[in-house]
Design a protein around this motif. Sequence first.
Motif, PDB file in Angstrom:
ATOM      1  N   VAL A 125     102.331 -33.161 -15.799  1.00 55.75           N
ATOM      2  CA  VAL A 125     101.354 -32.930 -14.744  1.00 55.75           C
ATOM      3  C   VAL A 125     101.599 -31.530 -14.185  1.00 55.75           C
ATOM      4  CG1 VAL A 125     100.579 -33.609 -12.454  1.00 55.75           C
ATOM      5  CG2 VAL A 125     101.119 -35.337 -14.164  1.00 55.75           C
ATOM      6  N   LYS A 130     107.519 -35.920  -5.482  1.00 58.80           N
ATOM      7  CA  LYS A 130     107.002 -37.289  -5.515  1.00 58.80           C
ATOM      8  C   LYS A 130     106.565 -37.717  -6.913  1.00 58.80           C
ATOM      9  CE  LYS A 130     107.255 -38.435  -1.210  1.00 58.80           C
ATOM     10  NZ  LYS A 130     108.313 -39.380  -0.905  1.00 58.80           N
ATOM     11  N   ASN A 131     106.574 -36.811  -7.875  1.00 56.14           N
ATOM     12  CA  ASN A 131     106.016 -37.140  -9.181  1.00 56.14           C
ATOM     13  C   ASN A 131     106.978 -36.726 -10.290  1.00 56.14           C
ATOM     14  OD1 ASN A 131     104.539 -37.402 -11.523  1.00 56.14           O
ATOM     15  ND2 ASN A 131     102.640 -36.686 -10.591  1.00 56.14           N
ATOM     16  N   LYS A 132     107.458 -37.709 -11.048  1.00 56.89           N
ATOM     17  CA  LYS A 132     108.476 -37.403 -12.044  1.00 56.89           C
ATOM     18  C   LYS A 132     107.926 -36.621 -13.228  1.00 56.89           C
ATOM     19  CE  LYS A 132     108.351 -41.826 -14.595  1.00 56.89           C
ATOM     20  NZ  LYS A 132     106.958 -42.159 -14.297  1.00 56.89           N
ATOM     21  N   ASN A 133     106.590 -36.548 -13.368  1.00 59.35           N
ATOM     22  CA  ASN A 133     105.999 -35.814 -14.488  1.00 59.35           C
ATOM     23  C   ASN A 133     105.628 -34.376 -14.141  1.00 59.35           C
ATOM     24  OD1 ASN A 133     105.982 -38.228 -16.020  1.00 59.35           O
ATOM     25  ND2 ASN A 133     104.124 -38.851 -14.931  1.00 59.35           N
ATOM     26  N   PRO A 154     104.031 -37.689 -19.839  1.00 59.81           N
ATOM     27  CA  PRO A 154     102.991 -36.656 -19.813  1.00 59.81           C
ATOM     28  C   PRO A 154     103.338 -35.563 -18.800  1.00 59.81           C
ATOM     29  CG  PRO A 154     102.280 -38.562 -18.555  1.00 59.81           C
ATOM     30  CD  PRO A 154     103.617 -38.925 -19.149  1.00 59.81           C
ATOM     31  N   ALA A 194     103.420 -27.784   0.016  1.00 57.44           N
ATOM     32  CA  ALA A 194     102.732 -28.910  -0.604  1.00 57.44           C
ATOM     33  C   ALA A 194     103.108 -29.045  -2.073  1.00 57.44           C
ATOM     34  CB  ALA A 194     101.218 -28.741  -0.460  1.00 57.44           C
ATOM     35  N   GLN A 221     106.416 -30.805  -2.111  1.00 56.86           N
ATOM     36  CA  GLN A 221     106.161 -32.206  -1.775  1.00 56.86           C
ATOM     37  C   GLN A 221     105.619 -32.972  -2.988  1.00 56.86           C
ATOM     38  OE1 GLN A 221     106.661 -33.731   1.095  1.00 56.86           O
ATOM     39  NE2 GLN A 221     105.705 -35.655   0.557  1.00 56.86           N
ATOM     40  N   ALA A 222     104.621 -32.377  -3.658  1.00 49.19           N
ATOM     41  CA  ALA A 222     103.985 -33.053  -4.780  1.00 49.19           C
ATOM     42  C   ALA A 222     104.950 -33.202  -5.957  1.00 49.19           C
ATOM     43  CB  ALA A 222     102.725 -32.292  -5.211  1.00 49.19           C
ATOM     44  N   ALA A 257      94.843 -28.312 -14.105  1.00 49.81           N
ATOM     45  CA  ALA A 257      96.010 -28.168 -13.236  1.00 49.81           C
ATOM     46  C   ALA A 257      95.659 -28.624 -11.824  1.00 49.81           C
ATOM     47  CB  ALA A 257      96.475 -26.715 -13.215  1.00 49.81           C
ATOM     48  N   LEU A 258      96.586 -29.377 -11.207  1.00 52.89           N
ATOM     49  CA  LEU A 258      96.338 -29.821  -9.841  1.00 52.89           C
ATOM     50  C   LEU A 258      96.509 -28.653  -8.892  1.00 52.89           C
ATOM     51  CD1 LEU A 258      98.124 -33.261  -9.482  1.00 52.89           C
ATOM     52  CD2 LEU A 258      96.160 -32.614 -10.836  1.00 52.89           C
ATOM     53  N   LEU A 259      95.698 -28.646  -7.843  1.00 52.02           N
ATOM     54  CA  LEU A 259      95.778 -27.550  -6.885  1.00 52.02           C
ATOM     55  C   LEU A 259      96.487 -27.999  -5.613  1.00 52.02           C
ATOM     56  CD1 LEU A 259      93.207 -25.119  -5.620  1.00 52.02           C
ATOM     57  CD2 LEU A 259      93.615 -27.083  -4.162  1.00 52.02           C
ATOM     58  N   GLN A 260      97.434 -27.207  -5.149  1.00 48.20           N
ATOM     59  CA  GLN A 260      98.008 -27.446  -3.833  1.00 48.20           C
ATOM     60  C   GLN A 260      97.818 -26.181  -3.014  1.00 48.20           C
ATOM     61  OE1 GLN A 260      98.948 -30.217  -2.627  1.00 48.20           O
ATOM     62  NE2 GLN A 260      99.127 -31.476  -4.451  1.00 48.20           N
TER      63      GLN A 260
END
Lengths: 268, 297
Positions: free
Chosen positions: A144, A187-190, A142, A180, A183-184, A172-175
Motif C-alpha cells: 500500500v 496503522k497498516n502493516k502493508n 500487498p 498523517a 499515522q497511516a 497511491a493513497l494521499l495524506q
Amino acid sequence: MKKLAALVATFLLVASSAFADTTVKVDGSTTVLPIMQKMVEVYMKANPSVKFTVSGGGSGNGIKAIIDGTTDIAMASRKMKDKEIALAKEKGVAAKEIVISIDAIIPVVNPANKVSGATIEQLKDLYAGKITEWKALGGEGPVVVISRDTSSGTYESWEELVMKGEKVFPGALLQASSGAVVQAVSKNKNAIGYVGVGYLDASTKPLTVNGIVGNDETAASGKYPIARDLYLYTNGEPKGEIKKFVDWALGAEGQKLVKEAGFVPLKK
Amino acid sequence: MAASRKTKDSVIRIAFLVTALSSIVALGLIMLYLFIEGLPIFEHVSVTDFLFGHLWYPTSDPPEFGIFPLIVASVAVTLVSSALAIPLGVMTAIYLAEIAGPKTRGFFKPVVELLAALPSVVIGFFGMVVVAPFLQDTFDLATGLNLFNAALMLAFMSVPTICSVSEDAIYSVPAELKEASLALGATHWETISRVIIPASLSGISTAIILGMSRAIGETMVVLMVAGGAAMIPNSLFSPVRPMPSSIAAEMAEAPFRGDHYYALFAIGIVLFLFTLLFNIIADHIAEKHKQVGAATL
C-alpha cells in the motif's frame, strides 16, 4: 467631522511609521517555506523594526523574482539553472547562492514489515505502481503506497530525487501532512510512506536506501541518496538587514529552527 | 406620538430586512468569488477535459487537470453512505415518532441529535485509528482507508439529519388520519406503512436529500479516511479521493492565482453545483407533495 479627520490622521501616522521600517520580501520554494516561516516568526519577535513578507510560489517563481528584482530573498530547492544565471547577468543581477539547510527524505514502513532496505530503483517501481507485492523485496503481502498531496514540498523532493521524471501512480493513497503519513503507516502493516528526517519515531521503521541509513550525518555528507541542499538567493552579497538575517539563519539559533521544521541542519 | 411609533416600527422593519439580506449578500459574494477564481482554469483546459479527464497531476510539468476520478469518488461515497444511512435514519424516525413511548422518545431523540454535534474531525479520527485497522484485519484488505470506511463515517454524520427531519415530518401527520385508519380496523403496522409514511413522504424525501448533501460536502472525514487515491474505484474497498479532500489537501500550498489554484476553485464550483442540485430537488419535492390540511392523502 473632526473625529473623522483625527481618525484619518492617526491612520496616516500608523501607515507612515510602517513605511519607516525595513521590509524584506521573501518568495520561492514551498519546500523551504516552513523553515522560513519559523525563522521569520522568531526573528521578527527579536527585531520588531524589520518586517518580512514570505510567500511560497515555487522555486522557479522565487528565482524569477530575484532576477526581476521583485523580491529580496529567493528560496529554492534546486540550484539556479545556467539559463537563469545568464538571464540574471543580462539584467545586472549577480545572484548569490547560500545553502540554508539539507532536505533528507526517509522511506518508512510499518515496524511489522520484514523489509529493512530498498534501492532507489525499487522505491521508484513501488511508487510507479510496478511492484505491488512485498515479495519482490523479501517481505509479504500487498504493497500500500502512501504519498503526499502534490502541492507539498516533500512530494516535490520525492518526485525529483526518487521518481526522476516518472509520475507517482494514481493508486497511491494521499495524506495531507507528514504526521498523517506516520499515522497511516503505523496503522497498516502493508504500507510504505516517506517523511522528512524530523518525523522519524518508534511507530514506523525507516528503510535504508541503497544500503545507507538516512540520518543527519549521512545526509550532510552527501552519502544518503534522497537528500538535497536547500538554497537562498540574494541579489549580490547580502547587505544591511538582509545580511543580518542571513547570518542569524546560518547561526546556531537559525539552524536549531531548521531541525525543528524537520530538516537537516548544516554542519558547523 | 403616533408618528414616533410609526417611525419606530419602520426602523425595526428595516433592521430586520437588513439582517435577512445580509446572509443573501454573503452567499452572493461567496458564489461570485468562487466563480471569479474558478473559471480562469477553463482558458487552459477545456470543460470536457476537466470533468472527464482521468489524471490529476496538478503540479507536474505539463500539469494534468482531470477530475473524473474525484467526481466518481464523491458520488460513490455519497451513494454508499446513503444506502447505510437512509434505512437507519428513517426507521429510527418511525420508531421515535410512532412506536416509542414519550419517555423513550424523550431520551432517544436528544441522543440522536447529539450525534450530529460530534465534530467531524473526531469522527474522522475514529475512522482512522479504530475502524480502518478493524476493516483491514476483518476483511483482509490492503488498506482500511477506503470508500467503505468513508461511507460508514459519513453515514454516522447523516443519520441524525435524516432522522431528526423525517421524525418531525412523521410526527406532524394529522392525528385524524391515524385515528381514521385505526377506526377502519387497520393494525398499527398497516397504519404506519399505508397511512403515516405516505402522508409524510415529502418530509422524509427532504430529510434524505439534506442528509446526502451533507455527505457530499463533508471534507474532514473523507480527507482522513477515504484513502485519497485519485483513481476510479473498482470495489467497495478501494481507496478513493472525493472532491472536498483534494481541495482541502492542496489549497494551502497551491501558488496563489496559478493554474492549480484556479483548478481547485473549479472543483469547488462542481461541488457547489452538486449541492445546489440536491437542494433544488429537496425543495421541489417538499413543494410538490406539501401536506395541506388533512385531506390531501
